[in-house]
Scaffold this motif. Sequence first.
Motif, PDB file in Angstrom:
ATOM      1  N   ASN A 409       0.826  -1.204   0.000  1.00 23.19           N
ATOM      2  CA  ASN A 409       0.000   0.000   0.000  1.00 23.19           C
ATOM      3  C   ASN A 409       0.861   1.255   0.000  1.00 23.19           C
ATOM      4  O   ASN A 409       2.077   1.202   0.237  1.00 23.19           O
ATOM      5  N   GLU A 410       0.225   2.388  -0.236  1.00 24.54           N
ATOM      6  CA  GLU A 410       0.934   3.675  -0.228  1.00 24.54           C
ATOM      7  C   GLU A 410       1.566   3.931   1.133  1.00 24.54           C
ATOM      8  O   GLU A 410       2.697   4.428   1.218  1.00 24.54           O
ATOM      9  N   SER A 411       0.852   3.574   2.188  1.00 21.73           N
ATOM     10  CA  SER A 411       1.394   3.799   3.532  1.00 21.73           C
ATOM     11  C   SER A 411       2.661   2.977   3.776  1.00 21.73           C
ATOM     12  O   SER A 411       3.591   3.439   4.456  1.00 21.73           O
ATOM     13  N   VAL A 413       4.913   2.190   1.476  1.00 20.90           N
ATOM     14  CA  VAL A 413       5.999   2.865   0.758  1.00 20.90           C
ATOM     15  C   VAL A 413       6.441   4.094   1.527  1.00 20.90           C
ATOM     16  O   VAL A 413       7.648   4.379   1.644  1.00 20.90           O
ATOM     17  N   ARG A 414       5.476   4.836   2.066  1.00 21.47           N
ATOM     18  CA  ARG A 414       5.824   6.029   2.853  1.00 21.47           C
ATOM     19  C   ARG A 414       6.629   5.639   4.096  1.00 21.47           C
ATOM     20  O   ARG A 414       7.591   6.332   4.457  1.00 21.47           O
TER      21      ARG A 414
END
Length: 429
Positions: A409-411, A413-414
């Motif tokens: 998910n994007e989270s 990667v962040r």
Amino acid sequence: MAATLSEFLSSQDELVREAALALPHQFSQCTYALGPLRQAVYLCLTCPEARGLCSACSVACHTDHEQIELFPKRNFRCDCPTAAIVHPCTLHPKLEEENTSNQYGQNFRGLFCRCSRPYDAKKERETMIQCLACEDWFHESCCNLRERPSSRENSPVLTTEDTSTAAQATENGDDAASEASSSGLPPPLISGDEYESFVCGACVSRNPTLKRWMGTAGAIIVVRDSPDDPWHRVNGPSKAGEELIEINDITDEPTSGIKRPLSPSALDGPEAKRAKGSSHAQLSSSASCLAPPQHPLAQTILSALDKPDPDTSLGAGDIFFTLGFRERWCHCDSCLPPLQVDSFLLNDEETYEPPDDPDSGLSLEELGMRALARLPRDRAIDGIHAFNEMRDDLVKFLRPFAQDGKVVNESDVRDFFASLTEAAKRGRQ
């Protein structure tokens, strides 16, 4: 909604292609140093000054500002680096004096057309037409090409039937039907593919030769016989032929110009289909006039418009010139002088465009490699080492997701890049 890595990369490639089509030029040089020229001009609504920006300054200097594109304006010099605008120009740091030759019409107040309305692309349903002479923009309804829409609300949502109709019209080459379907409005009285250039009534009234040719073959006007009659188009007599006539001198006032005469009978011949910019007319004058007789309806409209309180109930005096109109003008001693005043009516104009961007269309990877190649060798080696370390860390981070079949998910990667940032801070300490 989750997406695979290949789908994400494909979407990024598509965005790069769209960006290359939308912005294929370099925006690194203000056009002020080039002097006055015909160029795309932008009005910055964020800045309080009603002045114009070149394409480069609209992108580089006013990136975060709200702007309106005014489209090409002739003899215009960028105002961004001048004392007329407080916001500093980043492309031309030297502060220049205000431009005194620029013309600032109502477009620089965000107003357009003879109705002086503001333009809102989200609400405007009509096509707008630019006058070749004054370069203002006009609603089709204000040119009597259609009834004014009951409101300037958002265009209606298209149904499946509307979409299929527009698609079929496009396939058949019917631009007018396609545009009408997409706006929810009926086709205009004169479609966009029926004329090459438009000159508004105010500009026509200032040019004796334009007034002479109103309503003749190739110079379409929209009129009605009485205020209660429907609008119809007038485009000269149906019969072919050429007539030599002698006329009085009509050059008693300064005017805007136009180009060479083919006789009206030549409209159906190959000369009338000559492409833009292919004019080979000689600009020598003669005593014999080849201009067709003035149309009676045009005389009536001009008389009504020439009153202290102009009457536009029978027509606005606009002219829609068909393809090749610059080839058809008379060059007699009376017709030619008014045509020489404004060269844009005699010859196609060149519009400045910024130089092409050699990096346009390159992927982020290609841009990164190009930037890396420009670095000194020692810094480039350090950069490669840092990249390889980040790549190895990313592989380690993603391996558990692959083993367990989990979606990244994007989270996630962040969090990964946040951990890299934190590690870098600890390393500096």
